[in-house]
Write an enzyme that holds these catalytic residues in place. Structure first.
Site, mmCIF file in Angstrom:
data_model
loop_
_atom_site.group_PDB
_atom_site.id
_atom_site.type_symbol
_atom_site.label_atom_id
_atom_site.label_comp_id
_atom_site.label_asym_id
_atom_site.label_seq_id
_atom_site.Cartn_x
_atom_site.Cartn_y
_atom_site.Cartn_z
ATOM 1 N N THR A 160 1.180 -1.482 -0.191
ATOM 2 C CA THR A 160 -0.494 -0.236 -0.037
ATOM 3 C C THR A 160 0.784 1.245 -0.126
ATOM 4 O OG1 THR A 160 -1.384 -1.454 1.706
ATOM 5 C CG2 THR A 160 -1.710 1.481 0.970
ATOM 6 N N LYS B 154 6.066 11.088 21.319
ATOM 7 C CA LYS B 154 6.666 11.816 22.336
ATOM 8 C C LYS B 154 5.655 12.092 22.963
ATOM 9 C CE LYS B 154 10.406 14.467 19.699
ATOM 10 N NZ LYS B 154 10.613 15.140 19.442
ATOM 11 N N ARG C 176 -2.045 4.908 7.310
ATOM 12 C CA ARG C 176 -2.943 3.867 8.381
ATOM 13 C C ARG C 176 -2.723 3.916 9.741
ATOM 14 N NH1 ARG C 176 -0.511 -2.214 6.068
ATOM 15 N NH2 ARG C 176 -2.111 -1.860 4.216
ATOM 16 N N HIS D 126 -10.646 -1.181 4.003
ATOM 17 C CA HIS D 126 -9.213 -0.946 3.268
ATOM 18 C C HIS D 126 -9.604 0.285 1.704
ATOM 19 C CE1 HIS D 126 -5.255 -0.872 2.160
ATOM 20 N NE2 HIS D 126 -4.561 -2.077 2.284
HETATM 21 N N1 CP Z 1 -2.623 -5.071 0.979
HETATM 22 C C1 CP Z 1 -2.298 -4.233 1.764
HETATM 23 O O1 CP Z 1 -2.381 -3.807 2.326
HETATM 24 O O2 CP Z 1 -0.387 -5.330 2.118
HETATM 25 P P1 CP Z 1 0.337 -4.117 2.778
HETATM 26 O O3 CP Z 1 0.012 -4.076 3.371
HETATM 27 O O4 CP Z 1 2.200 -4.721 2.768
HETATM 28 O O5 CP Z 1 0.120 -2.553 2.255
#
Ligand code: CP
Length: 299
Positions: free
Chosen positions: A50, A78, A99, A127
């Site tokens: 991602t 911190k 994320r 996601h």
């Molecule tokens: N599919 C996916 O979210 O892979 P990563 O966790 O490597 O970003």
């Protein structure tokens, strides 16, 4: 300019627009339409695909990238709050890809940010950029998104990619089979979503021979990082392992997707099958994320 927090933020038309734009980017990925823009990537959880595909997408569009791949190197360590981090980064960047391990963190960030937020995964919740690349991969391999039988197997409780995909497929008359051990069943809220929208689904606990009628087999990893009880993880971690011989009676047009990373749920002998599509699926993520960033910036 608009954030992408949940797949339900996009209408059917907007989803189709992203897929069509991604197809254009696949033909010509190097377009410098984001020259002068800054894209921030804030990853509070690990990632390979991602983060790197969003950063590659931004690079190929001519943008510059700031951010972190390990929150322990940021002032979060911190004690800085997410609120303050987002306020700060909004001062520097034109769009933030984030994320986070907390469900709802992306929605909260979008409420306090002055620039669009793209959710790159929030806990076990959503996601959406993965879902758009999944839709792109499904349309590319099946020629359509309509009237498909999709089997989802593995960790359906914590797997945010399957949660987003169910919501997106609502527009396309799918039939689902949810294959999971009872500890990792699809949560009720997603089954209620299916009920409310007249989406057909069934549940089972066995993998072998339960995808022979499927167009798509969507495998998922058991999400170790979401378990509070590691003994429970140990009990279910190897519950499914797809092997080449298990594909013998599947449709010729079956394609196997997986958001990756995989652990033991797909044996390496499956990679040689023309039905294995997970590595191309990850490659499609680049083009789809070029389209998502462009849309977020109103370009
Ligand atoms: N599919 C996916 O979210 O892979 P990563 O966790 O490597 O970003």
């Amino acid at each position: 300019m608009s954030s992408l927090v949940s797949i339900s933020d996009y209408t059917r038309d907007e989803i189709m627009e992203i897929l069509d734009r991604a197809a254009e980017f696949e033909k010509n990925p190097n377009q410098r339409t984001l020259e002068g823009k800054v894209v921030a990537t804030l990853f509070f959880e690990p990632s390979t695909r991602t983060r790197l595909s969003f950063e590659t997408a931004a690079n190929r569009l001519g943008a510059r990238i700031i951010g972190f791949s390990d929150a322990s190197t940021s002032s979060t360590s911190k004690g800085e709050t997410l609120h303050d981090t987002i306020q700060m980064v909004s001062n520097y960047a034109d769009v933030i890809v984030m994320r986070h391990y907390i469900e709802g963190a992306a929605r909260y960030a979008s409420e306090v940010s002055r620039v669009p937020i793209i959710n790159a995964g929030d806990g076990a919740n959503q996601h959406p950029s993965q879902t758009l690349l999944d839709l792109y991969s499904i349309r590319k391999t099946q020629g359509t998104l309509n009237d498909l039988t999709i089997c989802m197997a593995g960790d359906l409780k914590f797997g945010r990619t399957v949660h987003s995909l169910i919501q997106a497929m609502y527009y396309f008359n799918p039939t689902f089979r949810f294959i999971a051990p009872k500890e990792l069943r699809m949560p009720d809220e997603y089954k209620l979503f299916c009920h409310r929208h007249g989406i057909r689904y069934e549940e089972c606990t066995e993998l072998d021979a339960h995808f022979d009628d499927a167009d798509i087999l969507y495998m998922t990893r058991i999400q170790k990082e979401r378990f509070l009880d590691l003994d429970e993880y140990e009990r279910v971690k190897d519950v499914y392992s797809l092997h080449l011989r298990m594909l013998d009676h599947s449709k010729d047009t079956l394609r196997i997707l997986h958001p990756l990373p995989r652990v033991n749920e797909i044996a390496q002998d499956v990679d040689q099958s023309p039905k294995a599509y997970y590595f191309q699926q990850a490659q499609n993520g680049l083009y789809v994320r070029q389209a998502i960033i462009s849309k977020a910036l109103g370009l």
